[in-house]
Design a protein around this motif. Structure first.
Motif, PDB file in Angstrom:
ATOM      1  N   ILE A 633       1.370  -1.288  -0.133  1.00 44.92           N
ATOM      2  CA  ILE A 633       0.444   0.302   0.451  1.00 44.92           C
ATOM      3  C   ILE A 633       0.878   1.369   0.033  1.00 44.92           C
ATOM      4  O   ILE A 633       1.498   1.557   0.717  1.00 44.92           O
ATOM      5  N   HIS A 636      -3.667   6.161   0.393  1.00 46.04           N
ATOM      6  CA  HIS A 636      -4.770   6.412   0.355  1.00 46.04           C
ATOM      7  C   HIS A 636      -5.541   7.286   0.098  1.00 46.04           C
ATOM      8  O   HIS A 636      -4.937   8.481   0.102  1.00 46.04           O
ATOM      9  N   ALA A 651      -7.969   2.129   0.229  1.00 44.66           N
ATOM     10  CA  ALA A 651      -5.785   1.550  -0.091  1.00 44.66           C
ATOM     11  C   ALA A 651      -5.699   2.074  -1.527  1.00 44.66           C
ATOM     12  O   ALA A 651      -6.670   1.525  -2.991  1.00 44.66           O
ATOM     13  N   TYR A 653      -2.937   0.564  -3.969  1.00 46.15           N
ATOM     14  CA  TYR A 653      -1.110   0.314  -4.153  1.00 46.15           C
ATOM     15  C   TYR A 653      -0.664  -0.527  -4.888  1.00 46.15           C
ATOM     16  O   TYR A 653      -1.377   0.255  -5.843  1.00 46.15           O
TER      17      TYR A 653
END
Length: 697
Positions: A633, A636, A651, A653
């Protein structure tokens, strides 16, 4: 292509971006590049991208062993009417066929129905005295003096190319060939295309339309290929150039130059070839290919590892989604449909006060409002940015920053304020409307092909495909979406994964019960020899060539035929019964019934010659995860999801860090350079051995 080493490059020119994929032949490793298309001169983007690829990875020009190219040039020339001054030469009494067409109204209740304007206007459609019967016999000898008169008239009108399409020339080409010789003698500079060469089968209107289109674009395509080849040599790349055909095969440029009309769908065909390989690597043989780029979205069904194919296509439609409103082309194509808009498609309020998206696009210039290049219209990409699906600072790996405020202003001004909606509501309306339209069109397409869409796994490609895929899949009731790495350049990758192949067709209308097998086998043997020579010239080993034979068949009295795959050995031994069984099986699968008491006839024969599909191991080609497991991650951000009817903390990624065995749950965003995968709440994600993100609902 050298088997020992070197580099292969696939190049796909799209309406918004030009995509590149380079393969290291020795290691199988793939690298990507993406640049904005240069509409005024598409070759400039091609050369820019190739130069960037070579410089970024230290590749010397002499190390490039193959360049495979797909282009929108042919389609754009037809849509924008930017071909050359073209004439039609036909049998006396048939000059009005391009206007008469099939006498079929694509919209029965439209009193102001518009039909496509013929590529050759009435004053450039010429008739000559001659007549050949449906069996190929000469009924009236060619009036050579009338051909000379036509040449004089064409010279006076400044004609640059001519399509020769005489009645029943598909059964006997002698008169067309003689007309060609006379015109070439009288006008040596004239570009000539014969229907007996371009599309030698029954269907006067389709045959004439296809031959005209081929002649219309051939000179500009020839000029374009010459320019690309010349500039590649300036870069130091001396290898041969290959082109992607609309049926998913590649051919040497010298073959493509004769039939440029066969490249009208070359880019999307490459995407389907990539999807076929990706689906197979993920264990899915039945795949729904969803290709959403910057301008359009297309769909194709892949059955048991092979895409569905067709022999008819329409281009330059008056109304984009109305079949019958365009110019018909009789060419082999992968059976794709345009199902919706692309990332650059413009949203507006129609005259009824309803939200509408497309069909027009902001393209690469000026592009969506968020590109910051002067675009003022609200587009799908603007909506996706406002919804949080795209990262303003991570688009194209951070090479291109998106302007969120410009996107919000465009959506508010064009959609939100007039409809009394917030910017977020308007953005979701754009996103959801596009998804709903594409889901509905996809389901209908599957039903028309006697398939159930829920039996397929979706593989989304194109820069916008993974952004919209999961939401569309949920609307369709699909249980799995397979998102490949590099989806945004999948068409260019598909060029590298496509076999060298070419399809021949010959019209012979005969009853199945009375087929002349001796003549038929002679014909197929000749086509096989021609096809083998073509592929061997392109570097395919004779032992690797595979033949596929199909016949267009129907019940006697029917107006339309179906394509039936046949056993070449059965034809060689004259086994009429086996051919009938093959027809019955295909007909029953499509329509659920057969007619045992109705005679069967064959309309035309198709023979395809295919080389082997290049072996590309996806796991090795894409490399291993590049980031430590603890940093999957990377950020956000707030993204809007219908499940919450609000923004949710989501999240983000690193797509390149998500290696085999990694798992996650929605809501989630997976960013890579060319695209973003959007995973809604409740969905589960894992990465397979080929580095595909597999989303399960």
């Amino acid at each position: 292509m050298s088997a020992a080493g070197g580099y292969r490059i696939g190049v796909d020119i799209g309406g918004t971006f030009t995509d590149f994929v380079m393969q290291d032949v020795a290691t199988g490793r793939l690298t990507n590049e993406k640049v904005l298309t240069t509409p005024a001169d598409p070759s400039q983007a091609v050369l820019q991208g190739i130069r960037m690829l070579m410089q970024a990875h230290g590749v010397a020009p002499a190390e490039v062993v193959q360049v495979i190219h797909g282009t929108t040039l042919v389609a754009n020339a037809l849509i924008e009417r930017k071909g050359v001054v073209t004439a039609l030469v036909t049998t006396r009494g048939f000059a009005d066929v391009p206007e008469i067409g099939l006498e079929w109204r694509y919209d029965t209740y439209d009193l102001k129905l518009l039909l496509p304007t013929p590529l050759a206007p009435r004053e450039r459609r010429f008739e000559v005295g001659e007549r050949i019967g449906p069996g190929g016999a000469v009924i009236e000898a060619l009036d050579e003096a009338s051909v000379v008169a036509v040449a004089q008239a064409m010279r006076a009108q400044g004609v640059a190319a001519a399509a020769i399409c005489l009645l029943h020339a598909f059964r006997n080409p002698a008169h067309e060939e003689r007309v060609r010789d006379i015109l070439k003698r009288e006008m040596p500079e004239l570009v000539l295309c014969m229907s007996c060469d371009v599309v030698p089968e029954i269907g006067e209107y389709e045959r004439m339309s296809t031959t005209l289109a081929n002649a219309y674009v051939l000179p500009i395509f020839e000029k374009y290929l010459a320019a690309i080849s010349r500039e590649l040599r300036v870069l130091g790349i001396s290898c041969d150039l290959y082109m992607m055909l609309s049926d998913g095969g590649t051919v040497h440029a010298s073959t493509a130059i004769r039939h440029p009309i066969r490249l009208v769908q070359s880019g999307p065909a490459g995407g389907v070839q990539a999807t076929t390989l990706i689906g197979a690597a993920a264990g899915a043989r039945d795949v729904f290919c969803f290709d959403m780029g910057g301008t359009t979205a297309k769909a194709c069904l892949i059955d048991n590892g092979e895409p569905l194919r067709a022999t008819d296509f329409e281009v330059a439609r008056v109304y984009r989604f109305k079949r019958g409103s365009g110019l018909p082309l009789r060419i082999p194509v992968i059976d794709m449909i345009e199902i919706g808009a692309g990332g650059g498609s413009i949203a507006r309020i129609d005259r009824l006060g309803l939200l509408q998206v497309g069909p027009d696009s902001s393209s690469a210039d000026p592009g969506p409002a968020c590109y910051g290049q002067g675009g003022m219209d609200a587009t799908v990409t603007d909506a996706d940015l406002v919804l949080g699906y795209l990262g303003a600072d991570s688009f194209l790996g951070g090479d291109m920053r998106l302007d969120v405020e410009a996107a919000r202003a465009a959506i508010a001004g064009r959609i939100g304020t007039p409809l009394g909606l917030s910017v977020e509501e308007a953005a979701w309306g754009i996103h959801d409307l596009v998804n709903e339209n594409m889901a509905r069109a996809s389901a209908i397409h599957a039903l028309e092909k006697a398939r159930r869409i829920t039996d397929y796994a979706m593989v989304p490609i194109g820069g916008a495909g993974p952004v919209h895929a999961a939401h569309i899949a949920k609307k369709l009731g699909l249980s799995r979406v397979i998102c490949p790495l590099g989806a945004g350049v999948a068409s260019a990758f598909g060029f590298l994964a496509a076999p060298t192949s070419f399809a021949f067709v010959r019209g012979r209308v005969e009853a199945l019960a009375s087929l002349d097998f001796a003549a038929l086998n002679t014909l197929l043997d000749a086509l096989e020899a021609q096809g083998r020579a073509l592929l061997e010239t392109a570097g395919t080993q004779a032992t690797d060539i595979v033949l596929r034979v199909e016949a267009a068949m129907r019940y006697l009295g029917q107006g339309y035929e179906i394509d039936v795959a046949l056993d070449r050995a059965a034809i060689a031994r004259g086994d009429t019964a086996e051919l009938g069984v093959a027809f019955d099986a295909t007909y029953r699968r499509l329509f659920g019934r057969t007619e045992s008491d109705v005679a069967i006839e064959v309309v035309s024969w198709r023979l395809g010659v295919h080389g082997p599909r290049p072996q590309i191991e996806l796991a090795a080609a894409r490399g291993a995860a590049t980031t430590a497991a603890g940093s999957l991650i990377k950020a956000h951000r707030m993204a809007w999801f219908a499940e919450a009817r609000a923004y949710m903390q989501t999240a983000v990624y690193d797509r390149y860090a998500f290696g085999p065995g990694s798992t996650a749950s929605g809501p989630a965003l997976f960013e890579e350079r060319e695209s973003t995968v959007v995973v809604p709440p409740g969905a589960r994600v894992h990465c397979d051995q080929s580095l595909n993100l597999v989303i399960d609902f």
